[in-house]
Design an enzyme around this catalytic site. Structure first.
Site, PDB file in Angstrom:
ATOM      1  N   THR A  38      57.951  78.856  89.858  1.00  0.00           N
ATOM      2  CA  THR A  38      58.147  77.938  90.988  1.00  0.00           C
ATOM      3  C   THR A  38      57.956  76.468  90.601  1.00  0.00           C
ATOM      4  O   THR A  38      58.504  75.594  91.271  1.00  0.00           O
ATOM      5  CB  THR A  38      57.158  78.278  92.127  1.00  0.00           C
ATOM      6  N   LYS A  57      59.008  71.583  95.677  1.00  0.00           N
ATOM      7  CA  LYS A  57      57.740  72.312  95.803  1.00  0.00           C
ATOM      8  C   LYS A  57      56.695  71.305  96.288  1.00  0.00           C
ATOM      9  O   LYS A  57      56.436  70.304  95.622  1.00  0.00           O
ATOM     10  CB  LYS A  57      57.338  72.906  94.443  1.00  0.00           C
TER      11      LYS A  57
HETATM   12  N1  ASP Z   1      53.540  77.945  86.329  1.00  0.00           N
HETATM   13  C1  ASP Z   1      54.342  79.007  86.850  1.00  0.00           C
HETATM   14  C2  ASP Z   1      55.793  78.690  86.570  1.00  0.00           C
HETATM   15  O1  ASP Z   1      56.335  77.814  87.151  1.00  0.00           O
HETATM   16  C3  ASP Z   1      54.100  79.206  88.290  1.00  0.00           C
HETATM   17  C4  ASP Z   1      55.049  80.202  88.928  1.00  0.00           C
HETATM   18  O2  ASP Z   1      55.599  81.056  88.279  1.00  0.00           O
HETATM   19  O3  ASP Z   1      55.266  80.127  90.095  1.00  0.00           O
HETATM   20  O4  ASP Z   1      56.388  79.372  85.798  1.00  0.00           O
END
Ligand code: ASP
Length: 417
Positions: free
Chosen positions: A163, A240
């Protein structure tokens, strides 16, 4: 026989069989961790449970259960899931504590059996990284993989992605691909092993959008803290906005295109959108990665901007204050950049609203120095657009005109928000 946490069991429900380790459950459902690492939550009602091995009899590394291939069902559309990694694809083995992010479409279907009623799935692991490790080159590889899947007959694409930088990748694919089918980014804020995980609801809603009529690049994630709906955000208008909440994603300077009601699977739209098969498939994946997004702060040294000019950057996006400002002593550096035919585009750290550099002196000076107003674009989207535009044309005035043009609804003609 009494079930205990850690027992290996087989659960049979409506013709589908799950095998895995019994996990703690507070809901009365049987939660099992399958060999894929995903959890399945199964209502006990109508389920047959057989204990394969008691925890106490188990050796440290039991042999993985044989997996049956899931048969495609006739008459359903085809969705291709491309995984890039992130929390949605991560798996935790409770015995070893190891975290990996390999998965197959079969694993996902076994973890989220409701998906099987929506489409037939195929899976492809494009990357296996946390999204903070994404880069422009990877966006290109991802875009190529998406286009291949569409050419191979996918009716919709789901991109499983971390995310943190999902909004950049989604915007990049939006600029790079003209698509006749939906391309849906989905992630999760809480991993599958946590009871509050958002991954199943997000994945099911994403699948609904992937088989819908919305042939755009979108981000589908929880709308609020309930498990009742997911918003369909346009890739060029989403951000986000929270570190950990399940409803972290918000459309900025736009409404979401619509939402999926998880309780009945229906899609409601509130904005016009590009419809399925309206566009011909096209890939324009050239990008200029040497572009920078620079945040102006009070008293910031103009040499910060000077660094990017001298380091050979080809385009600069400034995240200015308010309507789009920097201090007066930054203006000569903007002029130096544009005189070297390095486009400079101004966005706002307010995020909401539109740039207008005609109100205050500093803004007017910035325009005179050749800065381009980034309208109501998010700074991150402006950066990705800069990379894409400079990948399409090396000619300065063509690039400046393209920066002002609206390609994928990244600019609203009128401000409604
Ligand atoms: N740090 C992770 C990423 O962006 C967090 C997630 O997977 O939501 O890969």
């Amino acid at each position: 026989m009494e079930l205990e946490e850690g027992d290996r069991v087989k659960v049979e429900k409506t013709g589908v069989e799950y095998e895995g380790i019994v996990m703690p459950s507070t809901t009365g459902r049987i939660i099992i961790k399958m060999d894929s690492g995903y959890n399945a939550g199964i209502d006990k009602e109508g389920a047959t449970v057989t204990v394969v091995q008691k925890k106490k009899d188990m050796m440290l590394s039991p042999k993985a259960a044989e997996k049956d291939e899931i048969e495609p069902r006739k008459g359903l559309p085809k969705i291709s899931i491309l995984s890039t990694g992130g929390t949605i694809a991560s798996k935790i083995d409770y015995r070893t504590g190891a975290v990996t992010s390999q998965f197959s479409a079969d694993d996902i279907l076994r973890a989220i059996p409701e998906l099987m009623d929506i489409a037939n799935f195929s899976g492809r692991v494009v990357y296996n990284i946390l999204s903070e490790n994404m880069k422009a080159d990877y966006w290109k590889t991802l875009a190529k993989a998406v286009v291949e899947e569409i050419k191979n007959g996918a009716d919709g694409i789901i991109v499983a992605h971390g995310t943190d930088t999902m909004m950049y990748s989604a915007a990049a694919l939006s600029f790079m691909i003209d698509t006749p089918v939906p391309i849906v980014f989905v992630g999760s804020q809480r991993s599958a092993d946590r009871p509050s995980s958002d991954n199943a609801v997000n994945a099911i809603c994403a699948a609904k959008v992937a088989v819908s009529d919305i042939a755009e690049v979108s981000v589908v994630m929880h709308s609020d803290t309930s498990d009742e709906k997911c918003s369909i955000h346009r890739a060029t208008k989403v951000r986000k906005m929270h570190t950990s909440r399940r409803d972290a994603f918000r459309s900025v300077n736009s409404e979401p295109v619509g939402y999926v009601d998880y309780t009945n699977g229906k899609i409601f739209t509130s904005l016009p959108y590009v419809k399925r098969d309206e566009k011909e498939l096209a890939l324009n994946d050239s990008l200029e990665p040497r572009c920078a997004l620079v945040k102006f702060t009070p008293g910031a040294d103009p040499a910060i901007l000077g660094y990017f000019i001298d380091a050979g950057y080809k385009g600069i996006v400034i995240e200015g204050t308010g309507l789009g400002h920097v201090s007066t002593d930054w203006v000569p550096q903007i002029e130096r950049a544009t005189s070297k035919e390095i486009p400079v585009m101004v966005t706002s750290q307010c995020l909401y609203g539109r740039i207008c550099d005609r109100v205050y002196d500093t803004g007017r000076d910035m325009l005179k120095a050749g800065a381009v107003e980034g309208e109501d674009m998010l700074p991150e989207v402006a950066l990705v657009k800069m990379m894409w535009v400079l990948g399409q044309s090396e000619d300065y005035s063509t690039a400046v005109n393209m920066l002002k043009e609206n390609f994928k609804s990244e600019i609203n003609e009128r401000s409604l928000f």
